[in-house]
Design a protein around this motif. Structure first.
Motif, PDB file in Angstrom:
ATOM      1  N   PRO A  65       0.814  -1.223   0.000  1.00  0.00           N
ATOM      2  CA  PRO A  65       0.000   0.000   0.000  1.00  0.00           C
ATOM      3  C   PRO A  65       0.846   1.272   0.000  1.00  0.00           C
ATOM      4  O   PRO A  65       0.429   2.299  -0.550  1.00  0.00           O
ATOM      5  N   TYR A  66       2.018   1.207   0.605  1.00  0.00           N
ATOM      6  CA  TYR A  66       2.902   2.369   0.617  1.00  0.00           C
ATOM      7  C   TYR A  66       3.383   2.678  -0.802  1.00  0.00           C
ATOM      8  O   TYR A  66       3.344   3.833  -1.247  1.00  0.00           O
ATOM      9  N   ASP A 162       0.292   0.565   6.737  1.00  0.00           N
ATOM     10  CA  ASP A 162       0.370   1.128   5.391  1.00  0.00           C
ATOM     11  C   ASP A 162       1.139   2.443   5.342  1.00  0.00           C
ATOM     12  O   ASP A 162       1.508   2.916   4.266  1.00  0.00           O
TER      13      ASP A 162
END
Length: 218
Positions: A65-66, A162
């Motif tokens: 997600p990063y 995240d």
């Protein structure tokens, strides 16, 4: 993939392509995402996400997600994260392509060059040399109100949730540059301005020491 993405990517690859000897060592066929990885990312970040360029981050093993969030930030071409190369590429990627790329690189194995895996004598010398960076990572700077890096990024700098990326094994010069950008407020992707507040209290020596230490972690 979109024709516009391929056209932009190939033009940029021509500008920033790696030396011939580095490209010759690159696998001829990328894994899984095929043409998307080869055309958009591999020339700078490597087919497997292990960048050989000190100023270009390794993406292998990064939190999915990063990575996806950073691509969206580049694509927005606003003040959050500015890069001529990455902005021009990301703006032409669809949301689905961003997800594909982030997922692919998150699944790759990080292969950092590290001194922590060598003989104990060398490892001990390394520990002494990077004592300040290690202390910053685990203890922060209490008198300056700076929390430890480990409190957000994990005890092994592996990244948490995240929001907090993996830092272990990343290129030292890249880490130092991002801390300086947070300090100068030219990068603002940090939630609640956390990194801007932290980096504002760090000296150049602090930044160099903690970046060096993080680069050595596996």
């Amino acid at each position: 993939m979109h024709g516009s993405v391929l056209a932009v990517a190939l033009a940029l690859v021509a500008l920033v392509a790696a030396p011939a000897h580095a490209q010759s060592a690159m696998p001829k066929q990328p894994i899984a995402t095929g043409p998307l990885v080869a055309a958009v990312c591999a020339a700078c970040h490597g087919v497997d996400g292990n960048s050989q360029r000190p100023g270009v981050p390794s993406l292998a093993g990064q939190i999915q997600p990063y990575l996806e969030g950073q691509l969206h930030a580049f694509a927005a071409q606003g003040e959050q994260r500015v890069s001529g190369v990455m902005g021009a590429i990301a703006v032409n990627l669809s949301a689905d392509e961003m997800k594909q790329l982030a997922t692919y690189y998150a699944r790759q194995q990080l292969r950092p060059a590290t001194l922590l895996e060598v003989a104990p004598r060398v490892r001990a010398a390394t520990s002494r040399r990077h004592g300040h960076g290690e202390k910053l990572f685990f203890e922060g700077l209490p008198k300056k109100g700076v929390a430890s890096c480990a409190s957000c990024h994990g005890g092994r700098a592996e990244g948490l949730s995240d929001l907090f990326p993996r830092l272990a094994g990343q290129h030292e010069s890249y880490l130092a540059e991002q801390l300086r950008r947070f300090r100068a407020r030219t990068r603002t992707t940090d939630p609640r301005a956390m990194m801007r507040k932290v980096s504002a209290r760090l000296t150049d020596r602090d930044i160099e020491a903690v970046s060096r230490y993080l680069a050595l972690l596996r």
